[in-house]
Write a protein that holds these residues in place. Structure first.
Motif, PDB file in Angstrom:
ATOM      1  N   UNK A  75      63.650  52.643  70.621  1.00 56.91           N
ATOM      2  CA  UNK A  75      62.428  52.801  71.074  1.00 56.91           C
ATOM      3  C   UNK A  75      62.345  54.256  72.212  1.00 56.91           C
ATOM      4  N   UNK A  76      63.543  54.804  72.520  1.00 58.03           N
ATOM      5  CA  UNK A  76      63.849  56.106  72.951  1.00 58.03           C
ATOM      6  C   UNK A  76      62.882  56.962  72.090  1.00 58.03           C
ATOM      7  N   UNK A  77      62.296  58.088  72.747  1.00 55.85           N
ATOM      8  CA  UNK A  77      61.737  59.073  71.732  1.00 55.85           C
ATOM      9  C   UNK A  77      62.988  60.218  71.345  1.00 55.85           C
ATOM     10  N   UNK A  78      62.457  61.053  70.381  1.00 49.01           N
ATOM     11  CA  UNK A  78      63.357  62.223  70.021  1.00 49.01           C
ATOM     12  C   UNK A  78      63.484  63.094  71.248  1.00 49.01           C
ATOM     13  N   UNK A  79      64.820  63.492  71.613  1.00 42.25           N
ATOM     14  CA  UNK A  79      64.658  64.510  72.388  1.00 42.25           C
ATOM     15  C   UNK A  79      65.540  65.578  72.052  1.00 42.25           C
ATOM     16  N   UNK A  80      65.144  66.939  72.174  1.00 47.01           N
ATOM     17  CA  UNK A  80      65.703  67.989  71.644  1.00 47.01           C
ATOM     18  C   UNK A  80      65.996  68.866  72.951  1.00 47.01           C
ATOM     19  N   UNK A  98      64.280  57.930  65.549  1.00 54.11           N
ATOM     20  CA  UNK A  98      63.458  58.809  66.416  1.00 54.11           C
ATOM     21  C   UNK A  98      63.082  60.255  65.581  1.00 54.11           C
ATOM     22  N   UNK A  99      63.973  60.754  64.870  1.00 57.90           N
ATOM     23  CA  UNK A  99      63.566  61.894  63.937  1.00 57.90           C
ATOM     24  C   UNK A  99      64.052  63.163  64.587  1.00 57.90           C
ATOM     25  N   UNK A 100      64.760  63.093  65.724  1.00 48.58           N
ATOM     26  CA  UNK A 100      65.433  64.328  66.263  1.00 48.58           C
ATOM     27  C   UNK A 100      66.043  65.269  65.479  1.00 48.58           C
ATOM     28  N   UNK A 101      66.884  64.817  64.560  1.00 45.68           N
ATOM     29  CA  UNK A 101      67.837  65.482  63.794  1.00 45.68           C
ATOM     30  C   UNK A 101      66.896  66.370  62.981  1.00 45.68           C
ATOM     31  N   UNK A 102      65.817  65.810  62.219  1.00 49.68           N
ATOM     32  CA  UNK A 102      65.187  66.634  61.337  1.00 49.68           C
ATOM     33  C   UNK A 102      64.025  67.438  61.864  1.00 49.68           C
ATOM     34  N   UNK A 116      72.068  72.332  65.950  1.00 45.29           N
ATOM     35  CA  UNK A 116      73.355  71.613  66.428  1.00 45.29           C
ATOM     36  C   UNK A 116      72.997  70.061  66.417  1.00 45.29           C
ATOM     37  N   UNK A 117      73.519  69.543  65.419  1.00 44.79           N
ATOM     38  CA  UNK A 117      73.526  68.111  65.229  1.00 44.79           C
ATOM     39  C   UNK A 117      74.959  67.471  65.239  1.00 44.79           C
ATOM     40  N   UNK A 127      74.841  59.207  54.232  1.00 46.19           N
ATOM     41  CA  UNK A 127      73.497  58.883  54.265  1.00 46.19           C
ATOM     42  C   UNK A 127      73.423  57.460  55.257  1.00 46.19           C
ATOM     43  N   UNK A 128      72.853  57.557  56.456  1.00 45.57           N
ATOM     44  CA  UNK A 128      72.803  56.332  57.254  1.00 45.57           C
ATOM     45  C   UNK A 128      71.690  55.741  56.718  1.00 45.57           C
ATOM     46  N   UNK A 129      71.932  54.359  56.964  1.00 46.52           N
ATOM     47  CA  UNK A 129      70.857  53.093  56.734  1.00 46.52           C
ATOM     48  C   UNK A 129      69.488  53.415  57.595  1.00 46.52           C
ATOM     49  N   UNK A 130      69.710  53.886  58.562  1.00 53.11           N
ATOM     50  CA  UNK A 130      68.480  54.287  59.341  1.00 53.11           C
ATOM     51  C   UNK A 130      67.826  55.370  58.975  1.00 53.11           C
ATOM     52  N   UNK A 131      68.591  56.397  58.366  1.00 51.65           N
ATOM     53  CA  UNK A 131      68.111  57.536  57.918  1.00 51.65           C
ATOM     54  C   UNK A 131      67.052  57.341  56.593  1.00 51.65           C
ATOM     55  N   UNK A 132      67.613  56.411  55.867  1.00 55.26           N
ATOM     56  CA  UNK A 132      67.019  55.831  54.630  1.00 55.26           C
ATOM     57  C   UNK A 132      65.467  55.257  55.200  1.00 55.26           C
ATOM     58  N   UNK A 133      65.836  54.372  56.103  1.00 59.29           N
ATOM     59  CA  UNK A 133      64.715  53.579  56.390  1.00 59.29           C
ATOM     60  C   UNK A 133      63.427  54.668  56.973  1.00 59.29           C
ATOM     61  N   UNK A 134      63.987  55.494  57.850  1.00 55.93           N
ATOM     62  CA  UNK A 134      63.327  56.514  58.597  1.00 55.93           C
ATOM     63  C   UNK A 134      62.410  57.315  57.503  1.00 55.93           C
ATOM     64  N   UNK A 135      63.079  57.773  56.327  1.00 50.56           N
ATOM     65  CA  UNK A 135      62.564  58.611  55.284  1.00 50.56           C
ATOM     66  C   UNK A 135      61.783  57.886  54.198  1.00 50.56           C
ATOM     67  N   UNK A 136      61.817  56.821  54.205  1.00 50.33           N
ATOM     68  CA  UNK A 136      60.898  55.876  53.247  1.00 50.33           C
ATOM     69  C   UNK A 136      59.821  55.184  54.080  1.00 50.33           C
ATOM     70  N   UNK A 137      59.793  55.240  55.449  1.00 49.89           N
ATOM     71  CA  UNK A 137      58.923  54.505  56.187  1.00 49.89           C
ATOM     72  C   UNK A 137      59.096  53.169  56.302  1.00 49.89           C
ATOM     73  N   UNK A 138      60.259  52.593  56.259  1.00 50.91           N
ATOM     74  CA  UNK A 138      60.575  51.068  56.377  1.00 50.91           C
ATOM     75  C   UNK A 138      60.960  50.674  57.479  1.00 50.91           C
ATOM     76  N   UNK A 139      60.704  49.491  57.922  1.00 55.18           N
ATOM     77  CA  UNK A 139      60.995  48.901  59.259  1.00 55.18           C
ATOM     78  C   UNK A 139      62.372  47.982  58.871  1.00 55.18           C
TER      79      UNK A 139
END
Length: 337
Positions: A75-80, A98-102, A116-117, A127-139
């Motif tokens: 739930x936390x937003x991406x913070x840069x 949250x998409x902060x890395x991308x 810096x990541x 490849x993290x499972x959460x990255x896969x879910x984020x990239x493919x728009x999966x919950x």
């Protein structure tokens, strides 16, 4: 993505405007607002209102200002965090879901800065499972399992994906083929899996991935061909890095219900199209859509592609691609919650 940029110093404030100008040209950035000073109180107001917050300030000020607001990686937003000189862009929070890395990589590229990541899967090129879910728009049905999955992936353990043989999973297969060196995977087919769902299993732990509905809103000048509309959609798919098989529905206003180009495209892609009634469109309110004075004066509605996409995607849906024009065709994309 809706972004807030918050700065403290005069140099940071100037950098905010430079960055906003660059981000406004990106169709995947729906809204970008600038805030200055009064950091702690401003963070209290912004934290739950934006998908991402870019803090141009010392990291100590940032950390002390947000610690009391943190809740969950889901739930936390991406913070840069960016320094006043724009030399470094640091992904501080919600790097994956949250998409902060991308966003960090995008912003660093725009500013000519160093990204810096520090997330383990990224620095170890896994490849993290959460990255896969984020990239493919999966919950993800059980986000508590993400940590175990990613730890196991870092240890080189296999992830198996089980899908229903009747479903269209071309988007998943293509994505995994591009990432075979980052995750050891196997794919199985089973009728026990609901059509559309994906069961991921790793080291005796299971996660169910469910596609969120992706709706392409379309507006066009009278007589635009199927080919021209399709070309516009292909550009958007490329920008979003989304496979065509992930489009769940097309949408437009009912004034376009006899537009042959849209009807032909829906048939060609074998995707349903929803023509939203003018009454619904006229009552629709959102601070994120681009209102058209011409469309309002002629049809009494704020717009076509953005509101029709949001209405079709359902309650609490959000834009992931703002209205963008392509030679007489406008396209936007909304995703369900």
């Amino acid at each position: 993505m809706n972004i807030a940029i918050l700065s403290v110093s005069k140099k940071g404030y100037d950098l905010s405007f430079k960055l906003k100008e660059l981000l406004d040209n990106d169709s995947t950035i729906i809204k970008c607002d600038i805030y200055h000073k009064d950091v702690k109180n401003t963070f209290n107001l912004l934290f739950y209102e934006y998908d991402a917050i870019i803090a141009i300030m010392a990291s100590g000020i940032l950390i002390r200002s947000i610690t009391h607001l943190l809740e969950s990686k889901t739930t936390d937003p991406a913070i840069l965090n960016i320094d006043d000189n724009g030399n470094f862009v640091i992904s501080m929070l919600s790097g994956h879901l949250g998409g902060a890395n991308k966003l960090t990589i995008k912003v660093a590229d725009l500013l000519g800065a160093t990204p810096v990541i520090t997330t383990s899967t990224d620095v170890n090129k896994k490849l993290g499972i959460d990255v896969l879910a984020k990239d493919l728009y999966l919950s993800i049905d059980n986000t508590k399992e993400i940590l175990h999955f990613n730890k196991s992936i870092l240890e080189g353990k296999e992830v198996s994906f089980t899908v229903n043989s009747n479903g269209n999973y071309n988007y998943l297969f293509e994505y995994l083929n591009k990432n075979t060196l980052e995750m050891d995977v196997s794919i199985y087919f089973s009728s026990r899996i609901n059509d559309g769902e994906i069961e991921a299993e790793c080291d005796n732990h299971t996660i169910i991935l469910r596609p969120r509905n992706i709706v392409f809103g379309i507006g066009c000048r009278r007589g635009k061909s199927c080919e021209k509309i399709n070309e516009a959609i292909d550009v958007v798919l490329n920008d979003l890095k989304v496979h065509k098989s992930r489009i769940n529905m097309l949408s437009s206003a009912e004034i376009k219900k006899d537009e042959q180009g849209i009807l032909d495209l829906a048939e060609k892609l074998d995707i349903p199209v929803n023509f939203v009634e003018l009454d619904k469109l006229s009552l629709f309110e959102s601070k994120y859509i681009q209102k058209s004075d011409f469309v309002m004066s002629k049809f009494g509605i704020p717009g076509v592609c953005e509101p029709s996409a949001l209405i079709t995607a359902g309650f609490d849906s959000k834009l992931i691609y703002k209205k963008t024009a392509f030679d007489g065709v406008t396209v936007s994309v909304a995703i369900s919650k």
